[in-house]
Design an enzyme around this catalytic site. Structure first.
Site, short mmCIF file in Angstrom:
data_model
loop_
_atom_site.label_atom_id
_atom_site.label_comp_id
_atom_site.label_asym_id
_atom_site.label_seq_id
_atom_site.Cartn_x
_atom_site.Cartn_y
_atom_site.Cartn_z
N PRO A 87 -19.97 -9.19 -0.39
CA PRO A 87 -20.58 -7.86 -0.20
C PRO A 87 -21.26 -7.71 1.16
O PRO A 87 -21.55 -6.59 1.59
CB PRO A 87 -21.59 -7.75 -1.35
CG PRO A 87 -21.75 -9.13 -1.89
CD PRO A 87 -20.57 -9.93 -1.49
N ARG A 152 1.08 -2.70 1.16
CA ARG A 152 1.66 -1.36 1.38
C ARG A 152 2.03 -1.11 2.84
O ARG A 152 2.83 -0.24 3.13
CB ARG A 152 0.67 -0.27 0.91
CG ARG A 152 0.55 -0.22 -0.62
CD ARG A 152 -0.53 0.77 -1.05
NE ARG A 152 -0.26 2.10 -0.53
CZ ARG A 152 0.58 2.97 -1.06
NH1 ARG A 152 1.25 2.65 -2.15
NH2 ARG A 152 0.77 4.15 -0.52
N ASP A 167 -0.30 8.70 4.52
CA ASP A 167 -1.37 8.66 3.52
C ASP A 167 -2.61 9.30 4.10
O ASP A 167 -2.96 9.09 5.26
CB ASP A 167 -1.69 7.21 3.12
CG ASP A 167 -0.86 6.76 1.94
OD1 ASP A 167 -0.15 7.61 1.38
OD2 ASP A 167 -0.94 5.57 1.59
N1 ADE Z 1 -17.78 -9.97 -3.73
C1 ADE Z 1 -18.81 -9.40 -4.37
N2 ADE Z 1 -18.95 -8.12 -4.05
C2 ADE Z 1 -17.96 -7.84 -3.14
C3 ADE Z 1 -17.58 -6.69 -2.42
N3 ADE Z 1 -18.23 -5.54 -2.55
N4 ADE Z 1 -16.53 -6.80 -1.58
C4 ADE Z 1 -15.88 -7.97 -1.44
N5 ADE Z 1 -16.19 -9.08 -2.09
C5 ADE Z 1 -17.22 -9.03 -2.95
#
Ligand code: ADE
Length: 196
Positions: A87, A152, A167
């Site tokens: 994240p 893709r 797209d």
């Molecule tokens: N692992 C945990 N949350 C994530 C996210 N938002 N993006 C990628 N990997 C993750």
């Protein structure tokens, strides 16, 4: 193009590969996907992939050794980019997907929310990527999103290549609304202009 995915939950990917566009692309030999069980790269009898963090915080952190060993075993060239899914990463989008599709191989490391030893991000991963500003339990779902979005852009994976280039997100435009039969459903009508 080859995708190598490093995960502690290889079984999570089975459904994803067993249908649709990804299955067809693999069958046609356009892409190859190798799911690698991180536990196969441990050296202790408990096959432990994580350990307590220095500093006394709660939770467990992925150890660096199995991840380095797994990446080194699948990486076919020094040029192969290695992406850590987390994240904290830079946000994934169509442009990055198109860029990633230029490589012959990419490696995706599925982290997990408590964390991955920082030496992986600093010394092994080429880039850290996030699929959005929210926290998932692990990087597995994110890896599936990345594989599909990148695949893709691999020539011939999508029927008409044009449809990828056009797209809406790639061109930064909104797609126009689509309708199919019936012409009228519960009083809701398809716009007249589509019949002119
Ligand atoms: N692992 C945990 N949350 C994530 C996210 N938002 N993006 C990628 N990997 C993750």
């Amino acid at each position: 193009m080859r995708f190598d995915i490093i995960t502690i939950f290889p079984e999570m990917f089975e459904g994803f590969f067993s249908g649709g566009i990804i299955k067809r692309a693999v069958q046609k030999g356009l892409i190859e996907i190798n799911v690698c069980n991180l536990r196969d790269f441990t050296t202790d009898k408990h096959r432990q992939v994580d350990d307590r963090p220095y500093g006394g915080e709660e939770g467990m952190v992925f150890k660096p050794e199995p991840i380095f060993a797994a990446v080194e075993s699948v990486r076919q060239s020094d040029k192969t980019p290695v992406y850590l899914l987390s994240p904290q990463g830079r946000e994934f989008n169509a442009r990055l997907a198109a860029e990633m599709a230029q490589h012959r191989q990419i490696v995706l490391i599925c982290g997990r929310y408590e964390g991955v030893d920082e030496r992986v991000a600093e010394h092994l991963a080429t880039d850290e990527i996030s699929i959005g500003d929210y926290v998932l339990t692990g990087g597995e779902l994110a890896a599936m999103v990345v594989v599909e979005a990148v695949a893709r852009f691999v020539p011939r994976v999508v029927g008409k290549e044009e449809s990828v280039r056009h797209d809406s997100f790639f061109e930064g435009l909104l797609d126009y609304p689509q309708y199919t039969r019936p012409r009228e459903f519960r009083g809701m009508k398809v716009p007249q202009v589509l019949f002119s």
